[in-house]
Scaffold this motif. Structure first.
Motif, PDB file in Angstrom:
ATOM      1  N   LYS A  28       0.841  -1.192   0.000  1.00 30.38           N
ATOM      2  CA  LYS A  28       0.000   0.000   0.000  1.00 30.38           C
ATOM      3  C   LYS A  28       0.873   1.237   0.000  1.00 30.38           C
ATOM      4  N   GLU A  29       0.290   2.303  -0.510  1.00 31.33           N
ATOM      5  CA  GLU A  29       0.907   3.628  -0.484  1.00 31.33           C
ATOM      6  C   GLU A  29      -0.144   4.579   0.065  1.00 31.33           C
ATOM      7  N   THR A  35      -5.512   6.023   0.604  1.00 30.90           N
ATOM      8  CA  THR A  35      -4.619   4.864   0.652  1.00 30.90           C
ATOM      9  C   THR A  35      -4.895   3.998  -0.565  1.00 30.90           C
ATOM     10  N   VAL A  36      -3.827   3.623  -1.255  1.00 28.17           N
ATOM     11  CA  VAL A  36      -3.945   2.757  -2.431  1.00 28.17           C
ATOM     12  C   VAL A  36      -3.319   1.405  -2.085  1.00 28.17           C
ATOM     13  N   HIS A  37      -4.146   0.365  -2.107  1.00 34.02           N
ATOM     14  CA  HIS A  37      -3.684  -1.004  -1.899  1.00 34.02           C
ATOM     15  C   HIS A  37      -3.502  -1.624  -3.276  1.00 34.02           C
ATOM     16  N   TYR A  38      -2.419  -2.383  -3.465  1.00 34.02           N
ATOM     17  CA  TYR A  38      -2.175  -3.006  -4.759  1.00 34.02           C
ATOM     18  C   TYR A  38      -1.466  -4.330  -4.559  1.00 34.02           C
ATOM     19  N   ASN A  39      -1.683  -5.225  -5.507  1.00 33.17           N
ATOM     20  CA  ASN A  39      -1.041  -6.527  -5.458  1.00 33.17           C
ATOM     21  C   ASN A  39      -1.046  -7.119  -6.852  1.00 33.17           C
ATOM     22  N   ILE A  65      -3.070  -7.723 -11.830  1.00 36.96           N
ATOM     23  CA  ILE A  65      -2.803  -6.681 -10.842  1.00 36.96           C
ATOM     24  C   ILE A  65      -4.148  -6.162 -10.346  1.00 36.96           C
ATOM     25  N   ASN A  66      -4.246  -6.005  -9.043  1.00 37.59           N
ATOM     26  CA  ASN A  66      -5.475  -5.597  -8.378  1.00 37.59           C
ATOM     27  C   ASN A  66      -5.163  -4.329  -7.580  1.00 37.59           C
ATOM     28  N   TYR A 106     -12.816  -2.004  -6.972  1.00 36.73           N
ATOM     29  CA  TYR A 106     -11.430  -2.328  -7.249  1.00 36.73           C
ATOM     30  C   TYR A 106     -11.198  -2.313  -8.740  1.00 36.73           C
ATOM     31  N   TYR A 107      -9.931  -2.272  -9.104  1.00 33.48           N
ATOM     32  CA  TYR A 107      -9.511  -2.143 -10.489  1.00 33.48           C
ATOM     33  C   TYR A 107      -8.569  -3.298 -10.796  1.00 33.48           C
ATOM     34  N   ILE A 108      -8.853  -4.033 -11.872  1.00 33.94           N
ATOM     35  CA  ILE A 108      -8.038  -5.182 -12.225  1.00 33.94           C
ATOM     36  C   ILE A 108      -7.563  -5.063 -13.667  1.00 33.94           C
TER      37      ILE A 108
END
Length: 144
Positions: A28-29, A35-39, A65-66, A106-108
């Motif tokens: 996360k950033e 807050t942006v969570h990404y994986n 990527i999510n 969410y964005y994928i």
């Protein structure tokens, strides 16, 4: 679709436990109050049913990527774009698709994973007039 969101989050966390060197469980950033969570993970971590429901290609040569954007503990709509670059600087544009469910946005996006290598990701998240950029490297492996 709520099941899809729950599974994607669970897949990210369990994949991190199964392959700690490959996938970090939480990334996360924080940009002020956003807050942006990404994986990112190989699409073979998804079950066929979940991949189908999310309209994702389940293949050993496809990564996912999510990205989720949170403000005040609630999901926030955003414009998400990005690229992934290999060691030869070949760049693939990530085409994010927004998935909205009750209590979740969410964005994928998917990208090819042809061989084991470290890739550089650049993700841009626009909320209102502000654009925040996340850069990270990830070692990727084709799935089994």
């Amino acid at each position: 679709m709520k099941r899809l969101a729950l599974f994607l989050i669970t897949a990210c966390l369990s994949a991190g436990a199964m392959a700690a060197d490959v996938i970090k469980a939480e990334r996360k950033e924080v940009f002020g109050d956003v807050t942006v969570h990404y994986n990112t993970f190989n699409s073979t971590f998804l079950t066929p049913d979940i991949a189908n429901a999310a309209e994702l290609i389940r293949s050993k040569n496809q990564g996912v990527i999510n990205v989720t954007v949170i403000k005040g503990g609630k999901p926030l709509m955003a414009q998400v774009s990005g690229t992934v670059k290999d060691l030869t600087s070949k760049t693939v544009t990530l085409t994010f698709r927004q998935v909205t469910e009750p209590g979740a946005i969410y964005y994928i996006a998917q990208y090819p994973v042809d061989q084991q290598e470290t890739r550089t990701f650049e993700i841009k998240v626009q909320t209102g007039d502000k654009i925040n950029t996340i850069n990270f490297n990830q070692e990727l492996f084709p799935g089994q």
